[in-house]
Design a protein around this motif. Structure first.
Motif, PDB file in Angstrom:
ATOM      1  N   ILE A   1       0.860  -1.197   0.000  1.00  0.00           N
ATOM      2  CA  ILE A   1       0.000   0.000   0.000  1.00  0.00           C
ATOM      3  C   ILE A   1       0.887   1.234   0.000  1.00  0.00           C
ATOM      4  O   ILE A   1       1.911   1.274   0.699  1.00  0.00           O
ATOM      5  N   SER A   2       0.492   2.246  -0.753  1.00  0.00           N
ATOM      6  CA  SER A   2       1.270   3.486  -0.812  1.00  0.00           C
ATOM      7  C   SER A   2       1.172   4.233   0.519  1.00  0.00           C
ATOM      8  O   SER A   2       0.127   4.216   1.184  1.00  0.00           O
ATOM      9  N   LEU A   3       2.266   4.901   0.891  1.00  0.00           N
ATOM     10  CA  LEU A   3       2.312   5.669   2.154  1.00  0.00           C
ATOM     11  C   LEU A   3       1.231   6.750   2.234  1.00  0.00           C
ATOM     12  O   LEU A   3       0.848   7.175   3.323  1.00  0.00           O
ATOM     13  N   ASP A   4       0.729   7.167   1.058  1.00  0.00           N
ATOM     14  CA  ASP A   4      -0.345   8.193   1.065  1.00  0.00           C
ATOM     15  C   ASP A   4      -1.572   7.688   1.822  1.00  0.00           C
ATOM     16  O   ASP A   4      -2.389   8.476   2.305  1.00  0.00           O
ATOM     17  N   ARG A   5      -1.712   6.360   1.923  1.00  0.00           N
ATOM     18  CA  ARG A   5      -2.932   5.796   2.543  1.00  0.00           C
ATOM     19  C   ARG A   5      -2.683   5.340   3.984  1.00  0.00           C
ATOM     20  O   ARG A   5      -3.376   4.469   4.501  1.00  0.00           O
ATOM     21  N   ILE A   6      -1.700   5.972   4.629  1.00  0.00           N
ATOM     22  CA  ILE A   6      -1.326   5.543   5.985  1.00  0.00           C
ATOM     23  C   ILE A   6      -2.490   5.688   6.975  1.00  0.00           C
ATOM     24  O   ILE A   6      -2.637   4.898   7.910  1.00  0.00           O
TER      25      ILE A   6
ATOM     26  N   ALA B   1       9.010   0.132   2.749  1.00  0.00           N
ATOM     27  CA  ALA B   1       9.436  -1.231   2.376  1.00  0.00           C
ATOM     28  C   ALA B   1      10.441  -1.204   1.227  1.00  0.00           C
ATOM     29  O   ALA B   1      11.271  -2.103   1.103  1.00  0.00           O
ATOM     30  N   GLU B   2      10.395  -0.133   0.420  1.00  0.00           N
ATOM     31  CA  GLU B   2      11.312  -0.067  -0.736  1.00  0.00           C
ATOM     32  C   GLU B   2      12.761   0.091  -0.307  1.00  0.00           C
ATOM     33  O   GLU B   2      13.682  -0.128  -1.098  1.00  0.00           O
ATOM     34  N   ARG B   3      12.993   0.456   0.965  1.00  0.00           N
ATOM     35  CA  ARG B   3      14.371   0.640   1.432  1.00  0.00           C
ATOM     36  C   ARG B   3      15.025  -0.668   1.890  1.00  0.00           C
ATOM     37  O   ARG B   3      16.209  -0.717   2.171  1.00  0.00           O
ATOM     38  N   PHE B   4      14.218  -1.719   2.023  1.00  0.00           N
ATOM     39  CA  PHE B   4      14.752  -2.983   2.558  1.00  0.00           C
ATOM     40  C   PHE B   4      15.095  -3.956   1.437  1.00  0.00           C
ATOM     41  O   PHE B   4      14.486  -3.933   0.378  1.00  0.00           O
ATOM     42  N   GLY B   5      16.038  -4.849   1.719  1.00  0.00           N
ATOM     43  CA  GLY B   5      16.334  -5.949   0.799  1.00  0.00           C
ATOM     44  C   GLY B   5      15.265  -7.019   0.942  1.00  0.00           C
ATOM     45  O   GLY B   5      14.556  -7.080   1.946  1.00  0.00           O
TER      46      GLY B   5
ATOM     47  N   LEU C   1       4.378  -0.813   3.303  1.00  0.00           N
ATOM     48  CA  LEU C   1       4.074   0.589   2.986  1.00  0.00           C
ATOM     49  C   LEU C   1       5.216   1.149   2.157  1.00  0.00           C
ATOM     50  O   LEU C   1       6.362   1.137   2.603  1.00  0.00           O
ATOM     51  N   TYR C   2       4.926   1.631   0.963  1.00  0.00           N
ATOM     52  CA  TYR C   2       6.016   2.129   0.118  1.00  0.00           C
ATOM     53  C   TYR C   2       5.760   3.575  -0.306  1.00  0.00           C
ATOM     54  O   TYR C   2       4.624   4.039  -0.345  1.00  0.00           O
ATOM     55  N   LYS C   3       6.843   4.260  -0.618  1.00  0.00           N
ATOM     56  CA  LYS C   3       6.746   5.642  -1.095  1.00  0.00           C
ATOM     57  C   LYS C   3       6.800   5.620  -2.621  1.00  0.00           C
ATOM     58  O   LYS C   3       7.712   5.060  -3.206  1.00  0.00           O
TER      59      LYS C   3
ATOM     60  N   GLU D   1      12.234   0.181 -10.535  1.00  0.00           N
ATOM     61  CA  GLU D   1      11.922  -1.133 -11.111  1.00  0.00           C
ATOM     62  C   GLU D   1      12.303  -2.264 -10.155  1.00  0.00           C
ATOM     63  O   GLU D   1      11.555  -3.216  -9.953  1.00  0.00           O
ATOM     64  N   THR D   2      13.499  -2.125  -9.514  1.00  0.00           N
ATOM     65  CA  THR D   2      13.974  -3.173  -8.598  1.00  0.00           C
ATOM     66  C   THR D   2      13.078  -3.270  -7.368  1.00  0.00           C
ATOM     67  O   THR D   2      12.705  -4.360  -6.928  1.00  0.00           O
ATOM     68  N   SER D   3      12.721  -2.109  -6.796  1.00  0.00           N
ATOM     69  CA  SER D   3      11.860  -2.117  -5.597  1.00  0.00           C
ATOM     70  C   SER D   3      10.504  -2.730  -5.919  1.00  0.00           C
ATOM     71  O   SER D   3       9.958  -3.502  -5.125  1.00  0.00           O
ATOM     72  N   ALA D   4       9.958  -2.390  -7.087  1.00  0.00           N
ATOM     73  CA  ALA D   4       8.652  -2.941  -7.478  1.00  0.00           C
ATOM     74  C   ALA D   4       8.760  -4.459  -7.632  1.00  0.00           C
ATOM     75  O   ALA D   4       7.890  -5.205  -7.169  1.00  0.00           O
ATOM     76  N   ALA D   5       9.869  -4.920  -8.230  1.00  0.00           N
ATOM     77  CA  ALA D   5      10.068  -6.374  -8.417  1.00  0.00           C
ATOM     78  C   ALA D   5      10.161  -7.071  -7.066  1.00  0.00           C
ATOM     79  O   ALA D   5       9.587  -8.138  -6.846  1.00  0.00           O
TER      80      ALA D   5
END
Length: 700
Positions: free
Chosen positions: A463-468, A568-572, A595-597, A602-606
């Motif tokens: 879920i996008s961070l906008d919807r926190i 979540a996009e910051r984590f491996g 929760l992602y920003k 492309e890598t984070s989405a994958a």
């Protein structure tokens, strides 16, 4: 002693012609030499190109494709220097039989250009052609030579990783000076394998890498690079196998056990062990019963039931009148292990204790005395177990939880506290097979696949961070029904203060929205504060735990059913999977919210997609390896594990398995590397800086 034939390769790069102190420093920076040392010739020769430039295309000006690198035979027409004081480029008009071209130079020295491009004469010029309004130009040609010098123009040129201040031409020149210093060396590869693969010699492969004659010579999948990758894997596997041999052949003790305590533990278990647990137990039990030292890695996904397997192994040595130690990376985890195995130990009559840095001096004294007197069968603790004041009557098995938090020297320090101590290492980080081989090649591996019966799969949503706001409302509703929630904030070391502030801020926001059922735990807290927050969450006086990644390893709260991972996009991938494993430990359905920003790379989405699709940690680890490369997985860049210079795990992973089998066979047939091939393999170990392993060989 290193063979004298290799000495030229181990001299500093400053011994090469034209390399002064400044250039030597730049090369040392590029080649990753230790700060106090200068890079050596061998480091330079092992600096692999990333691609090649092919200059063989000679289409004439008219046929030159836009953006292509070409080589043209030109007649120089005339020079048009830039007006004095102007920033305009210097231009040289030239032609061939098919058309005209302009050679363009910025910040040029007029006299130099007039000397190398004399009007009316022919020159061979190589570089990238660009077309503007149907007119061809070449900005800063790479090479300009006379027709008589055509042989000096590299038709296929390697492209290397570079560092600021160093030009490709200088690096090429250094490489050209280093190559003749490579001595002829004996062949260390198995002759049948070598001819089956169609590999060149080591000497030939290094030359092909730096002076390629065709596109395949420098390619990752080419024979030369594959040969060198195999050599690097073989050096690594042989060194690990020598370490392993040295460990195993020294004073092992056979401890088959009676089975009595294990039987009592099984009776007390509220569930049946899985097939994978039974198989791992059998493998470990067989090792412990052998008169050689065990060195085994137990890999199990989060919640796969490693602790019970470890307890049964420890019970086996206790049945033989010996002692066992389980070592955990944190106080929280040590005490948690203690709480989880205590009922089973009590039922079986195993005398259990826990020791940590937090204990009072009096408690520590009493426990260490009881250990020394043989009144404790099983001790659980942190690195406090290493201390010289801790002695055992008869230590037989050490179980180390979370391998990558302990160094090899610590593992050995603990195993030296007894006679013939077996070592079992547990990790919840699923590691791909190729990485297990490269980092833990000295260990046998048992894998726990699947999860214990009754565990439900975890639902993962992104879920996008906008919807926190929606997430906070949902949490309000679930905690009112008695459920518990983790909220994880990222912690990136470079910006620790900022991230800590972010965790504090999220804690304050959630407290404001949900009341004082929110607790906070992070790495900078004192142990007591951490313990209090964890205790509040476990007992239920806190329903939401805001945490940095300190909760990643081993925290067990079975009634926590939701984990929210912010940014979540910051984590491996592997780390996200580990964090997700904090929920789904009870009988209720659990959810992981990523929760992602926006926008995602492309890598984070994958990464997020893979996590939504599967709960299989081993599959996730393989995907993580593809997305990030072996260097970042497990933070291996920081933990001193081998970063390969010539081998690429994605392209050459199948060769790793062959190298491991080859290394094992070599040491079975020739444990002292005394044969003709064995002597050649010693050269290999020195070349790839695995010479510590040679010191483990018995005389000869």
């Amino acid at each position: 002693m290193r063979p004298s034939r290799l000495d030229p390769l181990f001299t500093p790069v400053s011994t090469l012609q034209g390399i002064g102190p400044k250039l030597a420093q730049l090369l040392s920076n590029l080649l990753g030499a230790p700060q106090s040392q200068q890079a050596r010739i061998i480091d330079l020769l092992f600096h692999a190109p990333t691609s090649i430039i092919d200059r063989r295309l000679r289409p004439g000006i008219k046929g030159a494709p836009d953006g292509a690198t070409v080589t043209l035979e030109l007649v120089i027409n005339h020079h048009r220097p830039a007006p004095r004081g102007s920033k305009a480029p210097y231009k040289v008009a030239a032609h061939d039989q098919t058309g005209s071209i302009e050679l363009v130079f910025f910040h040029a020295r007029n006299d130099y250009l007039q000397r190398i491009l004399p009007e009316g004469e022919q020159r061979l010029v190589s570089g990238k052609v660009e077309w503007f309004n149907e007119r061809a130009q070449m900005v800063h040609p790479d090479y300009i030579v006379t027709l008589q010098e055509a042989a000096t123009l590299p038709m296929i040129e390697p492209v290397y990783p570079m560092t600021a201040g160093l030009s490709p031409k200088v690096l090429q020149k250094a490489m050209g000076a280093a190559l003749p210093l490579l001595p002829p060396l004996p062949e260390w590869q198995d002759s049948t394998f070598h001819s089956q693969q169609g590999f060149p010699s080591f000497h030939g492969a290094i030359h092909a890498l730096h002076r390629p004659q065709n596109a395949q010579d420098g390619a990752l999948e080419g024979k030369s690079r594959a040969r060198l990758a195999y050599d690097e894997f073989l050096a690594n596997q042989l060194a690990l196998a020598l370490v392993r041999n040295a460990h195993r052949t020294h004073h092992g003790v056979s401890r088959p056990g009676t089975g009595r305590l294990r039987q009592e533990i099984r009776k007390k278990l509220p569930f049946q062990l899985t097939d994978a647990q039974e198989q791992a137990l059998q493998e470990i039990s067989d090792d412990i019963a052998q008169p050689n030292k065990m060195l085994r890695l137990l890999q199990g996904d989060v919640g796969a039931g490693k602790t019970i397997v470890a307890l049964m192994a420890m019970a086996q040595v206790i049945e033989d009148g010996a002692q066992a130690a389980l070592m955990a990376p944190t106080d929280i985890l040590a005490r948690q292990h203690y709480a989880s195995v205590k009922p089973l130990c009590d039922a079986a009559g195993i005398r259990l204790a826990v020791l940590s840095g937090k204990d009072t001096a009096k408690t520590k004294r009493e426990i260490t005395q009881a250990l020394e007197d043989g009144e404790i069968d099983l001790i659980i603790g942190t690195h406090a177990l290493f201390q010289s004041t801790v002695n055992f009557t008869n230590l037989a098995l050490v179980v180390v939880d979370e391998q990558h938090r302990f160094g090899v020297h610590q593992r050995l320090a603990l195993s030296q506290k007894g006679r013939g101590v077996d070592v079992l290492v547990m990790t919840a980080t699923p590691i791909p097979r190729t990485l297990v081989l490269s980092y833990f090649g000295d260990m046998d591996v048992s894998r726990l696949t699947g999860k214990p019966a009754g565990r439900l799969p975890i639902k993962t949503v992104s879920i996008s961070l906008d919807r926190i706001g929606e997430i906070v409302e949902r949490i309000q509703s679930v905690i009112s029904k008695g459920q518990k929630v983790y909220w994880v904030c990222p912690l990136v070391e470079e910006s620790e203060k900022i991230d800590l502030a972010a965790a504090q801020e999220r804690f304050t926001d959630l407290q404001h929205a949900l009341g004082d059922v929110v607790a906070l735990v992070h790495g900078k807290q004192k142990a007591d504060e951490k313990e209090a927050a964890m205790h509040a969450f476990k007992t239920g006086s806190a329903r939401v735990l805001v945490a940095t990644t300190v909760i990643e390893v081993g925290v067990d709260v079975p009634d926590a059913t939701i984990i929210v991972i912010e940014h979540a996009e910051r984590f491996g991938l592997a780390q996200l999977h580990q964090l997700r494993g904090r929920v789904g430990r009870g009988s209720q359905a659990s959810t992981c919210v990523l929760l992602y920003k926006s926008p995602l790379t492309e890598t984070s989405a994958a990464r997020i997609n893979i996590l939504r699709q599967t709960n299989d940690g081993f599959l996730i680890a393989e995907e993580d390896l593809k997305l990030r490369g072996e260097g970042e997985l497990l933070g291996t860049r920081q933990s001193g594990t081998p970063g390969f210079k010539l081998a690429d795990l994605e392209h050459h992973s199948q060769l790793m398995e062959v190298a491991r089998d080859d290394a094992r066979l070599i040491l079975t047939q020739d444990p002292n590397l005394a044969s003709e091939r064995g002597q050649a393999l010693r050269y290999l170990l020195y070349l790839f800086a695995r010479d510590e392993a040679i010191q483990l060989l018995r005389a000869g």
